[in-house]
Design a protein around this motif. Structure first.
Motif, mmCIF file in Angstrom:
data_model
loop_
_atom_site.group_PDB
_atom_site.id
_atom_site.type_symbol
_atom_site.label_atom_id
_atom_site.label_comp_id
_atom_site.label_asym_id
_atom_site.label_seq_id
_atom_site.Cartn_x
_atom_site.Cartn_y
_atom_site.Cartn_z
ATOM 1 N N LEU A 166 0.968 -1.249 -0.012
ATOM 2 C CA LEU A 166 -0.093 0.064 -0.081
ATOM 3 C C LEU A 166 0.709 1.129 0.010
ATOM 4 C CD1 LEU A 166 -3.041 1.194 0.460
ATOM 5 C CD2 LEU A 166 -2.411 1.024 2.836
ATOM 6 N N ILE A 167 1.810 1.430 1.012
ATOM 7 C CA ILE A 167 2.723 2.483 0.964
ATOM 8 C C ILE A 167 3.905 2.488 0.066
ATOM 9 C CG2 ILE A 167 1.740 3.008 3.161
ATOM 10 C CD1 ILE A 167 4.383 2.225 4.473
ATOM 11 N N GLY A 168 4.383 1.307 -0.574
ATOM 12 C CA GLY A 168 5.353 1.183 -1.469
ATOM 13 C C GLY A 168 6.853 1.242 -0.577
ATOM 14 N N ALA A 169 6.566 0.254 0.598
ATOM 15 C CA ALA A 169 7.724 0.025 1.315
ATOM 16 C C ALA A 169 9.040 -0.555 0.880
ATOM 17 C CB ALA A 169 7.164 -0.945 2.497
ATOM 18 N N ASP A 170 10.177 -0.373 1.464
ATOM 19 C CA ASP A 170 11.719 -0.431 1.027
ATOM 20 C C ASP A 170 11.725 -1.996 1.357
ATOM 21 O OD1 ASP A 170 12.107 1.420 -0.965
ATOM 22 O OD2 ASP A 170 12.220 2.360 1.173
ATOM 23 N N LEU A 171 11.204 -2.436 2.507
ATOM 24 C CA LEU A 171 11.495 -3.704 3.394
ATOM 25 C C LEU A 171 10.172 -3.834 4.319
ATOM 26 C CD1 LEU A 171 13.335 -5.982 4.032
ATOM 27 C CD2 LEU A 171 14.305 -4.268 5.849
ATOM 28 N N LEU A 172 9.869 -5.079 4.279
ATOM 29 C CA LEU A 172 8.877 -5.609 5.433
ATOM 30 C C LEU A 172 9.724 -6.846 6.393
ATOM 31 C CD1 LEU A 172 6.041 -6.443 6.575
ATOM 32 C CD2 LEU A 172 5.779 -8.122 4.435
ATOM 33 N N VAL A 173 9.516 -6.629 7.614
ATOM 34 C CA VAL A 173 10.191 -7.392 8.594
ATOM 35 C C VAL A 173 8.938 -8.069 9.514
ATOM 36 C CG1 VAL A 173 11.659 -7.697 10.512
ATOM 37 C CG2 VAL A 173 12.372 -6.121 8.818
ATOM 38 N N LEU A 174 9.025 -9.476 9.403
ATOM 39 C CA LEU A 174 8.125 -10.165 10.543
ATOM 40 C C LEU A 174 8.883 -10.344 11.452
ATOM 41 C CD1 LEU A 174 5.912 -12.475 7.793
ATOM 42 C CD2 LEU A 174 5.686 -9.844 8.658
ATOM 43 N N LEU A 175 8.647 -10.061 12.705
ATOM 44 C CA LEU A 175 9.204 -10.384 13.868
ATOM 45 C C LEU A 175 8.167 -11.716 14.522
ATOM 46 C CD1 LEU A 175 10.426 -7.046 15.392
ATOM 47 C CD2 LEU A 175 11.679 -8.758 14.073
ATOM 48 N N THR A 176 8.729 -12.514 14.717
ATOM 49 C CA THR A 176 8.211 -13.773 15.575
ATOM 50 C C THR A 176 9.019 -14.316 16.498
ATOM 51 O OG1 THR A 176 7.027 -15.658 14.645
ATOM 52 C CG2 THR A 176 9.240 -15.317 13.357
ATOM 53 N N ASP A 177 8.580 -15.772 16.919
ATOM 54 C CA ASP A 177 9.137 -16.195 18.066
ATOM 55 C C ASP A 177 10.215 -17.399 17.605
ATOM 56 O OD1 ASP A 177 7.266 -18.162 17.108
ATOM 57 O OD2 ASP A 177 6.286 -18.505 18.942
ATOM 58 N N VAL A 178 10.375 -17.454 16.192
ATOM 59 C CA VAL A 178 11.511 -18.405 15.561
ATOM 60 C C VAL A 178 12.594 -17.382 14.883
ATOM 61 C CG1 VAL A 178 9.834 -20.273 15.465
ATOM 62 C CG2 VAL A 178 9.945 -18.984 13.440
ATOM 63 N N ASP A 179 13.599 -18.244 14.763
ATOM 64 C CA ASP A 179 14.673 -17.550 13.887
ATOM 65 C C ASP A 179 14.653 -17.526 12.420
ATOM 66 O OD1 ASP A 179 15.974 -17.388 16.393
ATOM 67 O OD2 ASP A 179 17.073 -19.208 16.295
ATOM 68 N N GLY A 180 13.677 -17.998 11.661
ATOM 69 C CA GLY A 180 13.658 -17.882 10.457
ATOM 70 C C GLY A 180 12.781 -19.051 9.764
ATOM 71 N N LEU A 181 12.991 -19.507 8.478
ATOM 72 C CA LEU A 181 12.203 -20.492 7.787
ATOM 73 C C LEU A 181 13.219 -21.560 7.991
ATOM 74 C CD1 LEU A 181 9.899 -21.956 6.271
ATOM 75 C CD2 LEU A 181 10.930 -20.973 4.325
ATOM 76 N N PHE A 182 13.080 -22.904 8.552
ATOM 77 C CA PHE A 182 13.814 -23.865 8.627
ATOM 78 C C PHE A 182 13.275 -24.963 7.842
ATOM 79 C CE2 PHE A 182 14.744 -21.676 12.487
ATOM 80 C CZ PHE A 182 15.954 -22.079 12.741
ATOM 81 N N THR A 183 14.283 -26.027 7.433
ATOM 82 C CA THR A 183 14.049 -27.303 6.611
ATOM 83 C C THR A 183 13.156 -28.172 7.413
ATOM 84 O OG1 THR A 183 15.997 -28.231 7.357
ATOM 85 C CG2 THR A 183 16.098 -26.979 5.283
ATOM 86 N N ALA A 184 12.952 -27.963 8.662
ATOM 87 C CA ALA A 184 11.992 -28.799 9.500
ATOM 88 C C ALA A 184 11.975 -28.218 10.897
ATOM 89 C CB ALA A 184 12.866 -30.173 9.697
ATOM 90 N N ASN A 185 10.809 -28.611 11.571
ATOM 91 C CA ASN A 185 10.798 -28.021 12.845
ATOM 92 C C ASN A 185 12.020 -28.062 13.791
ATOM 93 O OD1 ASN A 185 9.877 -27.071 15.289
ATOM 94 N ND2 ASN A 185 7.852 -28.298 15.333
#
Length: 376
Positions: A166-185
């Motif tokens: 909507l606002i033409g951002a340069d970066l989106l950051v999703l802060l969550t409770d894990v370190d990123g996307l993993f190949t498994a849990n």
């Protein structure tokens, strides 16, 4: 310290924070975590002219704590009541935390209707940009108090991607409770490996989804990958990172390889095409033949009646429809259609010269003009 990313100049940043990072089901808002987030956001805004929008979950969890509810409400009225109580309390916490850094905050509550309707979409965009010009930190949430299922975005991961678009951002950051996307849990598989970079969210990447959301959270890794696809198509890079990492935003903006980075498409969509691609749920579906797929994806052409093999839905001219490949049935584009569904059923498969004989009139040559079409 890991390798450094070349993010380029980040002038406008959207940060989404999950409910589990700033609230607990029993106590509601965690002052310490909100204070740490406020300090990190304030540091991220430290560079001159950098603007930040915060998309925050946590209203329902805050309301649950205020009402002493033992579990998340299931009925819509109860969820809306909890959100009504929780939203104002959560904003008070944010206002107090950001005041220590001299940052005024403004609340923006949105529904899918606010984004799906073109006039309301532009109004929401103008409001957010006006707040940023005033030096205010917009804090965005879905308007759970009034939203029903039919007008809900549904989760703040996807909402944050829509706001970034909507606002033409340069970066989106999703802060969550894990370190990123993993190949498994990583909690159950010691061989799980974190992905540093994802160039494209393929089917293989989508299969890496596992339940990484806390008990108070609506989304999980699946909604984060949906958000990554929306952001990438809009030309916005996205990072999933652990919000409990100290100074995580400052370190990410410095290029440190925390979390998982999702690369954007190289061609950044214009504002109108971003709206077509993401803001409006498709009102119908057109299946097209192989020749049309090539013309649209490789030739940059408009969609003509001759390429349409199947029509689903009851849409009217000017609405957004999905476009699917006859070969595998998968959606690959969206666009604003020039004909009502009954009209299109009459001219399906026809040459342009046959439109007028079949309909008795001809308003357009194209089913969807290339200027109103987005390849996903």
């Amino acid at each position: 310290m890991g390798a450094r990313r070349q993010l380029g100049r980040i002038r406008r940043l959207v940060v989404k924070v999950g409910s589990g990072l700033i609230t607990t089901p029993e106590a509601g808002p965690e002052r310490r975590r909100i204070a740490a987030l406020a300090a990190d956001v304030a540091a991220a805004r430290g560079e001159p002219a950098r603007e930040v929008v915060l998309v925050s979950s946590g209203a329902i969890a805050t309301g649950m704590a205020r009402l002493a509810l033992p579990r998340r409400p299931r009925s819509m009225p109860e969820k809306q009541a909890a959100a009504a109580i929780g939203q104002s309390a959560l904003m008070r916490h944010y206002e107090s935390a950001f005041k220590r850094h001299g940052l005024p905050v403004g609340q923006v509550l949105l529904t899918a209707q606010d984004i799906g309707d073109r006039a309301r979409y532009l109004n929401a965009r103008n409001t957010l940009l006006a707040l940023l010009r005033f030096g205010v930190l917009p804090i965005v949430n879905e308007n759970d108090t009034v939203a029903i299922e039919e007008i809900k975005v549904g989760d703040n991961d996807n909402l944050s991607a829509l706001v970034a678009s909507l606002i033409g951002a340069d970066l989106l950051v999703l802060l969550t409770d894990v370190d990123g996307l993993f190949t498994a849990n990583p909690a159950t598989d010691p061989g799980a490996r974190k992905l540093d970079t994802v160039e494209v969210v393929t089917e293989d990447i989508a299969r890496l989804v596992w339940a990484g959301a806390g008990a108070g959270s609506v989304g999980g890794m699946a909604t984060k990958l949906e958000a990554a696809q929306k952001a990438a198509t809009a030309g916005v890079p996205m990072i999933i990172a652990n919000g409990r990492t100290e100074h995580v935003l400052e370190r990410l903006l410095d290029g440190e390889s925390l979390g998982t980075y999702f690369a954007p498409k190289t061609d950044r969509l214009g504002a109108r095409k971003r709206w077509i691609a993401f803001a409006v749920p498709p009102q119908g579906r057109l299946t097209v033949d192989a020749g049309a797929v090539r013309a649209l994806t490789q030739g940059g052409k408009s969609l003509l009646p001759s390429g349409v093999v199947q029509i689903e839905g009851d849409f009217v001219a000017g609405e957004v429809v999905a476009i699917a490949d006859e070969a595998d049935g998968k959606e690959f584009a969206r666009g604003l259609v020039n004909f009502d569904a009954p009209e299109l059923r009459q001219i399906r498969g026809a040459k342009t010269r046959d439109i007028e004989p079949r309909l008795g009139y001809k308003s357009f040559d194209e089913v969807i003009h290339r200027d109103n079409l987005v390849i996903l």
